[in-house]
Enzyme design. Structure first.
Site, mmCIF file in Angstrom:
data_model
loop_
_atom_site.group_PDB
_atom_site.id
_atom_site.type_symbol
_atom_site.label_atom_id
_atom_site.label_comp_id
_atom_site.label_asym_id
_atom_site.label_seq_id
_atom_site.Cartn_x
_atom_site.Cartn_y
_atom_site.Cartn_z
ATOM 1 N N ASP A 67 43.990 30.580 51.747
ATOM 2 C CA ASP A 67 42.765 29.924 51.286
ATOM 3 C C ASP A 67 43.000 28.511 50.790
ATOM 4 O O ASP A 67 44.142 28.088 50.613
ATOM 5 C CB ASP A 67 42.093 30.780 50.192
ATOM 6 N N ASN A 136 39.548 40.048 39.301
ATOM 7 C CA ASN A 136 38.296 40.718 39.690
ATOM 8 C C ASN A 136 38.445 41.490 41.002
ATOM 9 O O ASN A 136 37.473 41.925 41.588
ATOM 10 C CB ASN A 136 37.152 39.697 39.818
ATOM 11 N N HIS A 138 39.807 40.284 43.854
ATOM 12 C CA HIS A 138 39.752 39.534 45.115
ATOM 13 C C HIS A 138 41.116 39.446 45.782
ATOM 14 O O HIS A 138 42.156 39.480 45.131
ATOM 15 C CB HIS A 138 39.108 38.144 44.935
ATOM 16 N N GLU A 143 35.649 37.478 47.348
ATOM 17 C CA GLU A 143 35.162 37.900 46.046
ATOM 18 C C GLU A 143 34.403 39.224 46.158
ATOM 19 O O GLU A 143 33.989 39.625 47.252
ATOM 20 C CB GLU A 143 34.219 36.816 45.488
HETATM 21 C C1 GLP Z 1 44.071 32.737 43.425
HETATM 22 C C2 GLP Z 1 44.295 32.934 44.927
HETATM 23 C C3 GLP Z 1 44.508 34.397 45.233
HETATM 24 C C4 GLP Z 1 45.553 34.985 44.309
HETATM 25 C C5 GLP Z 1 45.115 34.852 42.879
HETATM 26 C C6 GLP Z 1 46.105 35.493 41.900
HETATM 27 O O1 GLP Z 1 42.788 33.080 43.050
HETATM 28 N N1 GLP Z 1 43.228 32.452 45.723
HETATM 29 O O2 GLP Z 1 44.919 34.502 46.578
HETATM 30 O O3 GLP Z 1 45.728 36.329 44.609
HETATM 31 O O4 GLP Z 1 45.013 33.469 42.644
HETATM 32 O O5 GLP Z 1 46.551 34.575 40.958
HETATM 33 P P1 GLP Z 1 47.698 34.830 39.922
HETATM 34 O O6 GLP Z 1 48.922 35.205 40.671
HETATM 35 O O7 GLP Z 1 47.850 33.492 39.261
HETATM 36 O O8 GLP Z 1 47.226 35.900 39.006
#
Ligand code: GLP
Length: 264
Positions: A67, A136, A138, A143
């Protein structure tokens, strides 16, 4: 799903780096799906170390990131292209033209989403997709309530995500872009293998819903229950709300693939 509960986050990250390195060693021209977020930083650091010290060769590897924020250019420090350059691409011998991150500055973002899907298909599909989990539920930026068979598309980020990611934007939710391009959940499910890495007690409840709850658009990560080759690596804190821990430990002791992973 095959699930491994590690003693701590360090072991979780070490095993994740090992799975990725093993993929590249066994298929030097692998197509890897990559993720961003804090969880991935230490995994990429270990991969870079393996590239340096164990001659892990990325010269034939192709990557597709999950993404990107819409509106952030590659040189914006909070863009995912920048993150990848800092944490991985700049530290290994991968060719820049083999690395793909959706272009969040494309004039026509819908056309960019379609073209990203085509590029993945042209590369022969993704061999191994690395995934983190949003608080959440995702995966990528899919989402809650997004279609479980979606392809790469434009999304409006949930408020929970803006809150979760504000830390990277001077703790100011207002600075987090509200839209993003993301591979769809369907795109993710098409990867030949999936590797979900989740650490920390704050994700214990959501990962329990991902693994043990019903498959539901409310928890996009639960779609991974439908993936035929999905490995989930958890630390003990993240696994603390699972009801099936005993069954998981049994499988860890008796599944030859998991035993090989744990003893390597
Ligand atoms: C972002 C990315 C996700 C990832 C998430 C987790 O939102 N778009 O792909 O899974 O972060 O983040 P963290 O590892 O900082 O908890």
């Amino acid at each position: 799903m095959k699930i491994v509960i590690c003693s701590d986050a360090a072991q979780t990250r070490r095993l994740a780096a090992q799975v990725l390195a093993q993929q590249v060693r066994s298929k030097p021209n692998s197509v890897l799906g990559l993720a961003t977020g804090r969880t991935m930083e230490a995994i990429y650091a270990q991969l870079a170390e393996k590239a340096q010290n164990e001659a892990l060769d990325f010269s034939d590897v192709t990557t597709f990131n999950l993404d990107e924020y819409i509106g952030l250019a590659a040189n914006h420090p909070q863009s995912y292209r920048y993150y990848m350059q800092e944490h991985l691409f700049g530290l290994i011998n991968i060719s820049a033209e083999n690395t793909h991150v959706p272009d969040g500055t494309a004039e026509d973002v819908k056309a960019e989403a379609r073209s990203y899907e085509n590029r993945i298909a042209q590369a022969g599909g993704i061999d191994l997709q690395l995934l983190g989990l949003g608080e959440n539920g995702h995966i990528g930026f899919n989402e809650p309530l997004s279609a479980l068979n979606s392809r790469t598309h434009v999304v409006t980020l949930a408020q929970a995500t803006l809150r979760q990611n504000a830390g990277m934007f001077n703790n100011d939710m207002e600075q987090v872009p509200t839209r993003a391009l993301t591979m769809g959940t369907g795109t993710i499910l098409d990867a030949r293998e999936a590797l979900l890495v989740v650490t920390d007690a704050k994700k214990a409840e959501i990962i329990a819903r991902v693994i043990e709850g019903p498959v539901s658009a409310l928890v996009p990560g639960s779609a991974l229950q439908l993936h035929p080759h999905c490995l989930v690596l958890l630390d003990a804190a993240a696994a603390s709300r699972l009801t099936q821990r005993e069954a998981i430990f049994w499988q860890m002791q008796h599944d030859p693939d998991l035993r090989a992973l744990l003893s390597a």
